[in-house]
Design an enzyme around this catalytic site. Structure first.
Site, PDB file in Angstrom:
ATOM      1  N   HIS A 136       0.601  -1.431   0.344  1.00 37.18           N
ATOM      2  CA  HIS A 136       0.143   0.258  -0.019  1.00 37.18           C
ATOM      3  C   HIS A 136       1.099   1.526   0.237  1.00 37.18           C
ATOM      4  O   HIS A 136       0.732   2.491   0.774  1.00 37.18           O
ATOM      5  CB  HIS A 136      -0.988   0.391   1.176  1.00 37.18           C
ATOM      6  N   GLU A 159      17.968   6.876 -14.226  1.00 35.56           N
ATOM      7  CA  GLU A 159      18.559   5.583 -14.264  1.00 35.56           C
ATOM      8  C   GLU A 159      18.412   4.196 -13.104  1.00 35.56           C
ATOM      9  O   GLU A 159      18.829   3.421 -13.613  1.00 35.56           O
ATOM     10  CB  GLU A 159      19.917   5.957 -13.583  1.00 35.56           C
ATOM     11  N   HIS A 224      -5.668   2.790  -4.114  1.00 38.13           N
ATOM     12  CA  HIS A 224      -5.298   1.594  -3.296  1.00 38.13           C
ATOM     13  C   HIS A 224      -4.068   1.124  -3.344  1.00 38.13           C
ATOM     14  O   HIS A 224      -3.268   0.542  -1.993  1.00 38.13           O
ATOM     15  CB  HIS A 224      -5.444   0.267  -3.880  1.00 38.13           C
TER      16      HIS A 224
END
Length: 265
Positions: A136, A159, A224
């Site tokens: 999360h 990078e 979420h």
């Protein structure tokens, strides 16, 4: 794998658990690694408040079809090896549940399989993954919001992209395979799917994203978090860390008015 001694969450070393699917003496055993990684992820604020999850397929064990899964609703930083669920692919047969442990370990809690389980299984069956991580991460959530009108997140010319795999479909087998590593000039594209009230209801959308984006090793879930997988647990860990770095950087770039891709992409 040998019978092993595991710790109760409340009292250390109070019970010996005779369980052939666990091995306290092997630090690289999936059940032990899940606990170690969950503590690490908790410290990174990726699995706080019992959120998120992780599963590992025992790709280097005697049976590479065994999948170890952390339970639902458990504080990830306190997770113990005996609390794992174990299923066997390809039929997803349940071989082990922590509810079968001695009553002294389970009397205060009824363990439930992770709600992420069908999504984890999708990664194993569709990508032959060795591990799948669900966090999360606030960086993942913020990117899904800042790209609120998009179904893809894109970033290039950074990078850190080199830490991610370059994937392609094998024309002979039809399977997605790693053909190298992404390079500085490559553009990373992550699909974004919409959240649902229940985790398992994300399965169809996740499977569709995995199918439509053969070059991805992760899927963002708006508002979420993120699902990340890799060919083994260590690759999945590296990919998750690299992606979180890129997502955090993208948030800062977006807030500073800096494009995350160039006109040459």
């Amino acid at each position: 794998m040998s019978a092993s001694c595991f710790c109760n969450k409340k009292n250390d070393q109070i019970s010996k658990l005779d369980d052939s699917l666990l091995d306290a003496n092997d630090p690289n055993h999936p059940a032990n690694l899940i606990c170690e990684l969950c503590r690490l992820f908790y410290d990174n604020n990726w699995v706080t408040g019992t959120g998120g999850g992780i599963s590992i397929r025992d790709v280097k064990g005697e049976n590479p079809n065994l999948v170890y899964i952390a339970p639902s609703g458990i504080q990830k930083e306190k997770l113990q090896p005996w609390e794992m669920f174990v299923v066997e692919l390809p039929d997803e047969k349940l071989l082990r549940t922590p509810n079968d442990c001695p009553a002294e370990l389970t009397k205060s809690y009824k363990y439930k399989p992770s709600a992420c389980t069908p999504l984890f299984m999708s990664c194993y069956t569709m990508r032959d993954a060795g591990a799948c991580i669900h966090t999360h991460s606030q960086n993942a959530v913020m990117c899904s919001l800042l790209w609120g009108d998009k179904v893809e997140f894109e970033i290039s010319h950074i990078e850190q992209i080199k830490a991610l795999p370059k994937l392609a479909v094998n024309e002979k087998t039809g399977k997605v395979e790693k053909v190298g590593s992404m390079q500085y000039f490559d553009k990373l594209v992550l699909p974004i799917i919409e959240n649902t009230p229940h985790e398992e209801d994300l399965t169809d959308s996740l499977q569709e994203a995995i199918k439509n984006y053969p070059g991805t090793t992760a899927v963002l879930v708006r508002r979420h978090g993120i699902y990340v997988w890799g060919e083994d647990v260590w690759k999945a860990k590296v990919y998750n860390e690299a992606l979180d770095y890129l997502l955090e950087l993208a948030v800062k770039m977006k807030q500073s008015g800096i494009p995350t891709t160039t006109q040459t992409d």
